[in-house]
Design a protein around this motif. Structure first.
Motif, PDB file in Angstrom:
ATOM      1  N   VAL A  38       0.769  -1.206   0.020  1.00  0.00           N
ATOM      2  CA  VAL A  38      -0.075  -0.208  -0.033  1.00  0.00           C
ATOM      3  C   VAL A  38       0.955   1.038   0.034  1.00  0.00           C
ATOM      4  N   TRP A  39       0.960   1.749  -1.132  1.00  0.00           N
ATOM      5  CA  TRP A  39       2.229   2.789  -1.400  1.00  0.00           C
ATOM      6  C   TRP A  39       1.739   4.297  -0.832  1.00  0.00           C
ATOM      7  N   HIS A  40       2.822   5.020  -0.377  1.00  0.00           N
ATOM      8  CA  HIS A  40       2.795   6.242  -0.195  1.00  0.00           C
ATOM      9  C   HIS A  40       4.158   6.684  -0.900  1.00  0.00           C
ATOM     10  N   THR A  41       4.346   8.007  -1.168  1.00  0.00           N
ATOM     11  CA  THR A  41       5.645   8.445  -1.612  1.00  0.00           C
ATOM     12  C   THR A  41       5.741   9.837  -1.013  1.00  0.00           C
ATOM     13  N   SER A  42       7.158  10.322  -0.740  1.00  0.00           N
ATOM     14  CA  SER A  42       7.538  11.715  -0.635  1.00  0.00           C
ATOM     15  C   SER A  42       8.569  12.157  -1.443  1.00  0.00           C
ATOM     16  N   VAL A  43       8.825  13.330  -1.501  1.00  0.00           N
ATOM     17  CA  VAL A  43       9.889  13.807  -2.373  1.00  0.00           C
ATOM     18  C   VAL A  43      11.152  14.328  -1.145  1.00  0.00           C
ATOM     19  N   VAL A  44      12.317  14.174  -1.496  1.00  0.00           N
ATOM     20  CA  VAL A  44      13.186  14.631  -0.598  1.00  0.00           C
ATOM     21  C   VAL A  44      14.303  15.649  -1.633  1.00  0.00           C
ATOM     22  N   CYS A  45      14.589  16.888  -0.954  1.00  0.00           N
ATOM     23  CA  CYS A  45      15.469  17.680  -1.447  1.00  0.00           C
ATOM     24  C   CYS A  45      15.830  18.777  -0.814  1.00  0.00           C
ATOM     25  N   TYR A  46      16.967  19.232  -0.770  1.00  0.00           N
ATOM     26  CA  TYR A  46      17.673  20.296   0.194  1.00  0.00           C
ATOM     27  C   TYR A  46      17.693  19.749   1.558  1.00  0.00           C
ATOM     28  N   GLY A  47      17.516  18.494   1.836  1.00  0.00           N
ATOM     29  CA  GLY A  47      17.522  18.114   3.193  1.00  0.00           C
ATOM     30  C   GLY A  47      16.291  18.091   4.062  1.00  0.00           C
ATOM     31  N   TYR A  48      15.216  18.264   3.151  1.00  0.00           N
ATOM     32  CA  TYR A  48      13.973  18.063   3.788  1.00  0.00           C
ATOM     33  C   TYR A  48      13.095  16.985   3.096  1.00  0.00           C
ATOM     34  N   GLU A  49      12.132  16.645   3.669  1.00  0.00           N
ATOM     35  CA  GLU A  49      11.117  15.582   2.735  1.00  0.00           C
ATOM     36  C   GLU A  49       9.765  16.055   2.943  1.00  0.00           C
ATOM     37  N   PHE A  50       9.234  16.248   1.990  1.00  0.00           N
ATOM     38  CA  PHE A  50       8.019  16.718   1.450  1.00  0.00           C
ATOM     39  C   PHE A  50       6.948  15.608   1.307  1.00  0.00           C
ATOM     40  N   TYR A  51       6.014  15.693   1.916  1.00  0.00           N
ATOM     41  CA  TYR A  51       4.990  14.479   1.864  1.00  0.00           C
ATOM     42  C   TYR A  51       3.530  14.834   2.071  1.00  0.00           C
ATOM     43  N   TYR A  52       2.435  14.360   1.668  1.00  0.00           N
ATOM     44  CA  TYR A  52       0.979  14.590   1.775  1.00  0.00           C
ATOM     45  C   TYR A  52       0.305  13.857   2.552  1.00  0.00           C
ATOM     46  N   GLY A  53      -0.336  14.125   3.645  1.00  0.00           N
ATOM     47  CA  GLY A  53      -1.240  13.358   4.590  1.00  0.00           C
ATOM     48  C   GLY A  53      -2.214  14.621   5.143  1.00  0.00           C
ATOM     49  N   GLN A  54      -3.458  14.700   4.427  1.00  0.00           N
ATOM     50  CA  GLN A  54      -4.332  15.616   4.897  1.00  0.00           C
ATOM     51  C   GLN A  54      -3.624  17.284   4.786  1.00  0.00           C
ATOM     52  N   ILE A  56       0.009  19.497   3.055  1.00  0.00           N
ATOM     53  CA  ILE A  56       1.544  19.260   2.859  1.00  0.00           C
ATOM     54  C   ILE A  56       2.220  19.249   3.990  1.00  0.00           C
ATOM     55  N   PHE A  57       3.111  18.331   4.371  1.00  0.00           N
ATOM     56  CA  PHE A  57       3.894  18.384   5.354  1.00  0.00           C
ATOM     57  C   PHE A  57       5.380  18.503   5.008  1.00  0.00           C
ATOM     58  N   VAL A  58       6.201  18.914   5.740  1.00  0.00           N
ATOM     59  CA  VAL A  58       7.759  19.047   5.177  1.00  0.00           C
ATOM     60  C   VAL A  58       8.418  18.749   6.808  1.00  0.00           C
ATOM     61  N   THR A  59       9.648  17.985   6.694  1.00  0.00           N
ATOM     62  CA  THR A  59      10.171  17.388   8.091  1.00  0.00           C
ATOM     63  C   THR A  59      11.748  17.423   7.409  1.00  0.00           C
ATOM     64  N   ASP A  60      12.600  17.816   8.675  1.00  0.00           N
ATOM     65  CA  ASP A  60      14.129  17.794   8.387  1.00  0.00           C
ATOM     66  C   ASP A  60      14.624  16.271   9.010  1.00  0.00           C
ATOM     67  N   GLN A  61      13.606  15.421   9.404  1.00  0.00           N
ATOM     68  CA  GLN A  61      13.962  13.926   9.819  1.00  0.00           C
ATOM     69  C   GLN A  61      13.814  13.142   8.644  1.00  0.00           C
ATOM     70  N   VAL A  62      14.634  13.354   7.579  1.00  0.00           N
ATOM     71  CA  VAL A  62      14.503  12.564   6.358  1.00  0.00           C
ATOM     72  C   VAL A  62      14.476  11.084   6.396  1.00  0.00           C
ATOM     73  N   GLY A  63      13.387  10.192   5.880  1.00  0.00           N
ATOM     74  CA  GLY A  63      13.111   8.927   5.987  1.00  0.00           C
ATOM     75  C   GLY A  63      12.827   8.232   7.342  1.00  0.00           C
ATOM     76  N   ARG A  64      12.260   9.394   8.352  1.00  0.00           N
ATOM     77  CA  ARG A  64      11.947   9.068   9.640  1.00  0.00           C
ATOM     78  C   ARG A  64      10.595   9.722   9.739  1.00  0.00           C
TER      79      ARG A  64
END
Length: 94
Positions: A38-54, A56-64
């Motif tokens: 059951v797939w979910h994706t995010s985009v990582v660039c400039y040391g941030y992870e951008f993802y959607y979940g109700q 747009i969210f951004v975190t510097d805890q990439v991969g976590r």
């Protein structure tokens, strides 16, 4: 994750299985055919992870994120957009 390169910044697609392996193992008995995840994706660039979940969210805890550990990471190439332009919190969505 690679640091900024002279030709631009690397962009990665992180792929998560929200079922954490359960879809692959249980789907044949539950629905009669195998579903790999059951797939979910995010985009990582400039040391941030951008993802959607109700939203747009951004975190510097990439991969976590709350989605676990990515099952696959794809290198999507380089962007030449400056970080200020590419950050979704700067977008005017009306």
């Amino acid at each position: 994750m690679a640091a900024q390169e002279s030709a631009g910044e690397r962009v990665f697609l992180y792929i998560y299985d929200l079922s954490r392996g359960l879809a692959r193992s249980l789907s044949p008995s539950l629905i009669g055919r195998q579903i790999d995840g059951v797939w979910h994706t995010s985009v990582v660039c400039y040391g941030y992870e951008f993802y959607y979940g109700q939203g747009i969210f951004v975190t510097d805890q990439v991969g976590r994120t709350q989605y676990g550990t990515p099952v696959e990471i794809k290198d999507m190439g380089l962007t030449e957009l400056p970080q200020e332009v590419s950050h979704p919190l700067n977008w005017n969505c009306g």
